[in-house]
Each structure stands twice: as C-alpha cells, then as structure tokens.
Design an enzyme around this catalytic site. Structure first.
Site: not given
Length: 592
Positions: A308, A559, A562
């Site tokens: 990802s 998060d 990312h």
C-alpha cells in the site's frame, strides 16, 4: 651640386630600404620563435583556452554563459527528448542504448490489446552535459534565481582543455570528457534515525505529495571537483528546509487521490507540512516538472510494484502528472494502468504484498487459510510482465508484520504471528525473512534474461507510531513540523529492517547477469524526521471522528504509516525523476 646630391640620395635610399626589410625580418623571426614557445606546454593549454574558448572556434562571454547555462540546465534541462533505456551493467550507468528492432521500430503490446511504439526518436540538445563542468576556486560567484544559493563558475582552463571539435558546440554544452577528470564520490548509505514501529493492518490506500524548489546546487569547497547533480552528490544526505512555494498539486485537483490520504479533505487543521522540501547537502533536488518527466519517459512504462505504500507513491505520481495531462485509465483489477497519450507514457501499479510467491494452500504442518511465503521464489504475478517495463519502483517490508508462514528450500522455517507447534524451533523471524525476500526478488530482476530496465528499490518507509505500536497507544497526533535532531524517536525495528534490505540489495548486485540497472533510493533516514506527514486521526471526512486524546490520554485511531497528499511522499517521485534523469540523460556515473 645638384647632380651630386641627387646621386647621394639615390644611393642612400636602397640602404634604408634594406635595413627596414632586415629589421622586419628579424622581428618576424623573433615573433615566430616567441609564439612557438608561448603555445607550447605547459603554457600552451592556458593560451589556447584563452584565445579559442570552449569549442576552439568561438569567443565566449564566460560569466554570462555560465550564469545562464547553469541555471537553465537544471530548471529547464529536460527539454531534450530521449528514447533510451539503460542497458549497461550497474557500474556503467552512463551507457545507454535505444530500443529498436531490426526494422528500426520496436512495438510491444501494452497489456490491453493495444500496440505501442517504443521507438520514437527525437532531437536532443543535451543541455545536461553542463553538469560535468568542474567548480573552480576563482571567478565571480553566480547567484541563482532562487534564494541563498551561490555557485562558483568553472575555471576557463578546466573547460577549454576538455573541449571537443565534434559537432556544433553551444553555450549549454561542454564536452562529456570533463566527466572523466572528475573524482567520483560515492554516496554512503545513511544511518537510520527514523522512528517506526510495527503496523499490521495495511489494507488501506495511499496518496501523498510534497513540494520542492529547483535551484543551482551549492557545493562546499571540499566537494569543488564534484559535478552538480553528478557522480558525487548523495541525494539522501541532507536536511528538510522550509519552502513557501506550495505543493505540486492541491488535494481537490487530483481525482485518484485516496480519501484516507486526503488529509485536508478530511479536516486536518494545519497545512504547513506541505511546505517543506528535501535539500541534499551537496546539491539541490529539482522541483518535479511533469512535462519534462513525460518527455523523459516518452514511449516508456513506469511500474510501481509492492504494498500500500507503493500505491501511495503511485497515486502521488499520478496527481503530479494530472496537472498537465489527464491520462486514460486502461487498467483492470489485476493491474492499474494510466496512459498519457501526448508522450505514449504508461504508469502502472501492481499489487504484491511481499514481492515473493505466496499461497493459501496447506503445506506440511501449516493448514490451508494461512498465508505461506516461499522466500526463495519471486512473485510470478508481476515477474511475467517485467520485460515490458522500462522503470520499476519496488516497495515492501511492512507486510512482514502480518501473519504468515515462511518456507525456504521447500521447508517451513518460521512464521509471524503463527507457530502452533512450540516443540519445533523457528529458524528465522520476520526480519530475517524480509532480508531473504529482498535478495530473492532483486536477484530475479538482475538475472532475468529479457529485462533491461531500471529497477529502483525504495528503502523501508518509516512509520511514526511514537509511544507505542499502532495498537498499543502509538501516535503521531499533533505533529505539525519535521522533527529536530533532539526530537527523533529511535526505532530498532526500522533500523534492522533497513539494514536487512540494504544487505539483500548488495547481495543481489553481486549476482547481476543481465543488462538491467539496479539503484537504491534510500529515503529511510530522511523520512525519519517527517512524523508530521501522516494522516494521523484525519483518515476520513466523518465530522464526528475523534481527533484528540481521550481523558485517559489514549490517542484516537490513526494512520501514522501512510502519507498525506499533498505531502512529503511527493519527494519520493522527485527522487525517482532525478534517478531516471541521471540514467537516461546524464553522462555521469551514479553509484549503486
């Protein structure tokens, strides 16, 4: 009296004429001897350089020439259109050949039934040869259009002594022979200072973007013999500097930006994290120019392969390019494909969590349903397409925190979050498994008989779950600027993962057997400072989401792996562009 005087004067005239002729002849002989002495070595090269200039035929206004050419080469240096691919071994990155079949045209299928032409020849002005000029100790400083950057022009003798008679030299061209006299300073692998911890839930998406300003590189006296963006400049040793120019795109100007990385769209109140650029110590990293990138990649394919975080980088690239051209979506579930018609350029993403072969089938004492990783076999899901790619950017590492079984030489040798038989001894853990996987996939790339492209290995991306792991109170909430040296949170897991990755990279280099090129884009240390670049709690547009710590001090769900878009991740693509430029355009060598 008159007759005698006339006779006297007629006799004196020849004597005067003879003496004048003798004097002139003597002077001519003297000048010939003197000039012969002056143009001989060692004085000769300086004299010839002074009179003949750069190309032995034109007199050059050095100050204005260097001032204009140095600036233009690195702010407009991608004007030339090259259709070349690296085909030399890793030690000869300067050598490259165009892809063409016997008929002069190389066509290939692009994966959707279309046939693309990869042999588009165009005229090259090769402005970037200027990067090979040396930096001298004398001469007036040249100040670039950007701030606080001073550049010393090269000595005239350094340029003229290596000038060439082939072709028509222009003000923006210096013979690449100069590069042969420049001492290569190989970049060292940076130490890891980033703060990271284990994250296991990586099923979400990624986009990001960061702004950079291109300027003339400023070299220290110790590096005066190193070309500007050339062989000695370590792109990964530097610092983050504030830049108010702004990001390369806005969060509302990119339709492919994944919502979870749309930090501004999800209500993040601060925005200054978009205004920092990476500044290498010995040069500058140019701001990404989408038009120049597309010209450089004319007729070529760039593939992002991995997890990802690879998707984060690929979407960042698309957002940048979208500002100059809207691509056509030709992808499918297996492979995302975006086609830029103006230059016949394809941007691809292929999902591969671990980059090695995986299966859910039962194996030995491991039942079906648990992921098995064959650490000594590459993922055939993308290896089948490798020969059609010109540039590949690989991303991996974080999925080794997820549950999986490790198989090596047809034997179960370890597992992560799975090991039911305590009487059996594990031979490797997830860190060792990661190192083995890196060596496996990179070896497959550099030994593939039909792959001649450029492979860029993006090093382990730091996360910033500081104060705990993703599920044990780790948080990046409230970080609004890059960390200072005293604020860095050391993370042993990031350090060892980076170490294993570099080790696998080096082992693969030693096994190289094809004409491909392998480069390490070592971002781990630099991005250890960017704890401000993650979405944190701003992962969705939900107006009722929790964004602050609770009464007990527990952080909200967030998060910290990312990257926001726009945000620091756009820097990765500026590094990718610079690596590609060095390989496809530059004559200078670039250490692995």
């Amino acid at each position: 009296m008159t007759s005698a005087s006339h006779k006297e004067s007629t006799m004196a005239y020849p004597r005067t004429l003879i003496s004048i002729i003798a004097s002139v002849g003597g002077l001519a002989v003297f000048l010939i001897i003197a000039s012969s002495f002056l143009v001989s070595q060692p004085i000769g090269s300086a004299v010839r350089g002074y009179f003949y200039g750069v190309n032995h035929s034109k007199q050059v206004d050095l100050e204005s020439w260097v001032n204009q050419s140095v600036i233009d080469s690195w702010t407009s240096g991608f004007d030339s259109q090259h259709d070349v691919s690296v085909s030399g071994d890793s030690g000869k990155s300067g050598s490259h050949t165009s892809k063409s079949s016997d008929s002069g045209v190389n066509t290939r299928h692009n994966g959707s039934g279309d046939v693309t032409n990869k042999d588009r020849h165009s005229k090259s002005r090769d402005k970037n040869d200027l990067s090979n000029s040396q930096h001298g100790e004398k001469g007036p400083p040249i100040v670039s259009k950007t701030k606080d950057v001073v550049h010393q022009p090269a000595p005239l003798s350094a340029m003229s002594s290596n000038s060439t008679n082939e072709g028509k030299a222009t003000k923006s061209h210096i013979s690449s022979n100069v590069a042969d006299t420049i001492e290569n300073v190989k970049p060292s692998l940076p130490d890891i200072l980033g703060s990271v911890s284990v994250q296991t839930d990586l099923n979400d998406t990624i986009p990001t973007s960061q702004t950079y300003v291109a300027s003339v590189p400023s070299l220290s006296p110790a590096a005066s013999n190193v070309s500007k963006f050339g062989s000695g400049c370590d792109l990964y040793d530097g610092k983050w500097v504030h830049d108010s120019t702004g990001p390369l795109y806005r969060n509302d100007s990119c339709p492919v930006l994944t919502q979870m990385q749309n930090c501004q769209g999800n209500g993040r109140p601060d925005k200054d994290y978009e205004n920092w650029r990476w500044k290498p110590s010995l040069c500058d990293l140019p701001r990404f120019d989408a038009n120049k990138f597309l010209e450089l990649m004319r007729g070529k394919t760039l593939a992002f392969i991995g997890d990802s975080v690879a998707r984060n980088q690929m979407e960042s690239m698309l957002c940048i390019l979208w500002q100059v051209e809207e691509p056509k979506n030709r992808g499918n579930r297996r492979m995302q494909r975006y086609y830029f018609k103006s230059t016949n350029t394809m941007i691809i993403r292929i999902w591969s969590s671990w980059l090695v072969h995986q299966t859910d089938e039962s194996f030995d004492f491991s039942p079906a349903g648990v992921v098995k990783l064959h650490l000594d076999a590459p993922d055939e899901g993308f290896m089948d397409f490798i020969p059609t790619f010109d540039v590949v950017v690989l991303s991996s590492g974080h999925w080794f925190a997820k549950q999986s079984v490790y198989i090596l030489n047809n034997e179960i040798v370890g597992g992560q979050l799975w090991w039911p038989d305590k009487s059996r001894q594990k031979k490797i853990d997830n860190v060792e498994a990661f190192g083995i996987s890196v060596e496996t996939i990179l070896t497959a790339m550099v030994t593939h008989p039909n792959y001649t492209g450029l492979t860029i290995v993006r090093s382990y991306s730091p996360d910033h779950y500081e104060g705990g792991a993703w599920n044990t109170g780790g948080s990046c909430t409230g970080q609004i600027r890059p960390a200072l040296d005293g604020e860095l949170v050391e993370n042993g897991f990031t350090n060892i993962m980076h170490e294993k990755q570099v080790m696998g990279f080096k082992r693969a280099i030693n096994k190289k057997a094809n004409k491909s090129t392998l480069r390490l884009m070592d971002i781990t240390k630099a991005f250890g400072y960017r704890h401000d670049g993650h979405p944190g709690p701003y992962r969705s547009p939900d107006p009722n989401k929790i964004t602050k710590r609770g009464p007990d001090g527990r952080p909200p769900p967030q998060d910290c792996l990312h990257w926001c878009m726009p945000g620091p991740v756009d820097t990765w693509n500026e590094l990718v562009l610079e690596i590609i430029r060095r390989e496809f355009q530059g004559s200078q060598k670039f250490p692995s």
